[in-house]
Scaffold this motif. Structure first.
Motif: not given
Length: 158
Positions: A12-20
């Motif tokens: 849950r602590g991870l970011p929802r979206e990650m873009a390179p």
């Protein structure tokens, strides 16, 4: 806290979206040779999808045509199983032997037995055709025809 709940909290602590980063897309595009280095990476994605769509549609159409061709093509006539062929051969030989016997009036006391043997032979033939792996039925058919011929011969001798 158990292992599963600890893992859920960390997820849950991870970011929802990650873009390179933008330069990663440019590097990938330049290696593929599809997008020049000076064009933005966001333009490359729709171009690749647009190129894939006609190929996907062509592949789908060819699969549909192949299935339709196979489904609509008439099936070759299937050869009956060996046991059915043997039973039909025995049936033909029985009919020839029966026709070769001299014609005679069948006594009334033998008529029910002959009718029962004829019904049994027909039922055995039908069973062989519906279950062509039942080898034991062939012996029953042979014995039934042999008994039928024997009674018919006795009636002919009178």
């Amino acid at each position: 806290m158990n292992h599963d709940s600890d893992l859920r909290l960390r997820l849950r602590g991870l970011p929802r979206e990650m873009a390179p980063p933008e330069r990663a897309w440019e590097a990938i595009a330049s290696r593929l040779g599809e997008v020049p280095r000076d064009s933005p990476a966001t333009d490359a994605v729709p171009v690749r999808r647009a190129r894939r769509l006609p190929m996907a549609l062509a592949a789908a159409a060819s699969v549909v045509l192949a299935v339709a061709f196979v489904a609509l093509r008439p099936a070759p006539p299937a050869e009956p199983p060996l046991l059915v062929q043997q039973a039909e051969l025995i049936d033909g030989e029985y009919r020839e032997a029966l026709a070769a016997l001299p014609a005679a009036e069948v006594p009334a006391e033998l008529q029910p037995a002959l009718a029962e043997l004829d019904a049994s032979a027909a039922a055995i033939l039908a069973a062989i055709r519906s279950e062509p792996s039942a080898d034991f039925l062939l012996g029953h058919l042979q014995r039934t025809y042999a008994r039928r011929l024997e009674l018919t011969f006795q009636a002919a001798l009178g």
